[in-house]
Design a protein around this motif. Structure first.
Motif, PDB file in Angstrom:
ATOM      1  N   ASP A 118      42.459  86.849  65.948  1.00 32.30           N
ATOM      2  CA  ASP A 118      41.014  86.806  66.157  1.00 32.30           C
ATOM      3  C   ASP A 118      40.602  88.233  66.507  1.00 32.30           C
ATOM      4  O   ASP A 118      40.605  88.633  67.668  1.00 32.30           O
ATOM      5  N   THR A 119      40.259  89.017  65.475  1.00 31.87           N
ATOM      6  CA  THR A 119      39.955  90.431  65.693  1.00 31.87           C
ATOM      7  C   THR A 119      38.714  90.636  66.553  1.00 31.87           C
ATOM      8  O   THR A 119      38.626  91.625  67.279  1.00 31.87           O
ATOM      9  N   ASN A 132      27.975  98.254  64.758  1.00 36.42           N
ATOM     10  CA  ASN A 132      28.832  98.529  63.603  1.00 36.42           C
ATOM     11  C   ASN A 132      29.693  99.760  63.831  1.00 36.42           C
ATOM     12  O   ASN A 132      30.859  99.793  63.444  1.00 36.42           O
ATOM     13  N   ASN A 163      33.703  99.634  63.783  1.00 36.62           N
ATOM     14  CA  ASN A 163      34.393 100.334  62.706  1.00 36.62           C
ATOM     15  C   ASN A 163      35.071 101.612  63.178  1.00 36.62           C
ATOM     16  O   ASN A 163      35.347 102.493  62.374  1.00 36.62           O
ATOM     17  N   SER A 190      43.490  87.562  59.224  1.00 36.00           N
ATOM     18  CA  SER A 190      42.325  87.681  60.094  1.00 36.00           C
ATOM     19  C   SER A 190      41.644  86.332  60.223  1.00 36.00           C
ATOM     20  O   SER A 190      41.418  85.652  59.223  1.00 36.00           O
ATOM     21  N   GLN A 209      38.530  85.979  61.252  1.00 34.60           N
ATOM     22  CA  GLN A 209      37.122  86.127  60.897  1.00 34.60           C
ATOM     23  C   GLN A 209      36.878  86.209  59.396  1.00 34.60           C
ATOM     24  O   GLN A 209      35.876  85.770  58.909  1.00 34.60           O
ATOM     25  N   GLN A 210      37.785  86.822  58.677  1.00 29.92           N
ATOM     26  CA  GLN A 210      37.547  87.081  57.261  1.00 29.92           C
ATOM     27  C   GLN A 210      38.461  86.197  56.422  1.00 29.92           C
ATOM     28  O   GLN A 210      39.676  86.235  56.576  1.00 29.92           O
ATOM     29  N   ASN A 211      37.868  85.418  55.532  1.00 30.03           N
ATOM     30  CA  ASN A 211      38.667  84.551  54.665  1.00 30.03           C
ATOM     31  C   ASN A 211      39.606  85.386  53.810  1.00 30.03           C
ATOM     32  O   ASN A 211      39.202  86.365  53.206  1.00 30.03           O
ATOM     33  N   ASN A 212      40.833  84.974  53.775  1.00 33.12           N
ATOM     34  CA  ASN A 212      41.871  85.598  52.934  1.00 33.12           C
ATOM     35  C   ASN A 212      42.128  87.064  53.252  1.00 33.12           C
ATOM     36  O   ASN A 212      42.657  87.782  52.419  1.00 33.12           O
ATOM     37  N   ALA A 213      41.738  87.549  54.398  1.00 33.80           N
ATOM     38  CA  ALA A 213      41.977  88.950  54.741  1.00 33.80           C
ATOM     39  C   ALA A 213      43.358  89.086  55.371  1.00 33.80           C
ATOM     40  O   ALA A 213      43.641  88.511  56.414  1.00 33.80           O
TER      41      ALA A 213
END
Length: 173
Positions: free
Chosen positions: A32-33, A117, A121, A147, A149-153
């Motif tokens: 969970d970033t 952001n 970043n 990750s 938060q991000q699908n398939n990351a």
């Protein structure tokens, strides 16, 4: 036992154990970033600055909103007492202040989003994060870290699960 028997026993143990480990089980981990980011930056100066600006902007928005509400109440009083010219002047002022508040809110939301952001970043943060991910993954026997938060990351993967060369060879390239 003689040295020769010990050596043979050690070699047999090595061969037997390597056979057991030849069939490696792939383990995946999830990170969970957002939670990591929040914990890492919780007390940092840039985050405190962001939170301070956010609070300052919210106070200003609340102050301007209260001012507009008072003008609306005053306009309602003028309207009910029949003073239409004063009510019209206040209506123009209310519209002007409401437009200014909308512009202020939009500008400050953009500013806050930009600050957020920038924090998220941060190159130094991500370099450190990926280094730690690699260490945690290798120590824990994970082949891949995804990750939340991000699908398939895929945040990190072991080269042992990379089959690119095998696919290229099978395609006859």
């Amino acid at each position: 036992m003689t040295f020769k028997k010990i050596s043979v026993l050690a070699i047999l143990t090595f061969v037997f154990s390597s056979g057991l480990f030849a069939q490696q089980i792939t383990r995946f981990g999830v990170v969970d970033t957002a939670k990591v980011y929040q914990a890492y930056f919780r007390n940092s100066a840039p985050v405190r600055n962001y939170e301070s600006k956010k609070t300052e902007f919210q106070r200003e928005i609340a102050k301007r909103t209260e001012e507009i509400q008072k003008l609306k109440q005053q306009k309602a009083e003028y309207t009910s007492s029949g003073n239409d010219s004063a009510a019209s002047r206040l209506e123009a002022d209310i519209i002007k202040k409401t437009d200014a508040l909308t512009e202020y809110t939009n500008a400050k939301n953009i500013e806050l989003e930009s600050m957020k952001n920038s924090l998220q970043n941060s190159d130094s943060f991500y370099k450190k994060l990926y280094s730690v991910l690699e260490r945690v993954a290798e120590d824990g026997g994970y082949s891949m870290i995804l990750s939340l938060q991000q699908n398939n990351a895929i945040l990190w993967y072991s080269s042992s699960v990379d089959v690119t060369d095998k696919v290229i060879a099978a395609l006859g390239m």
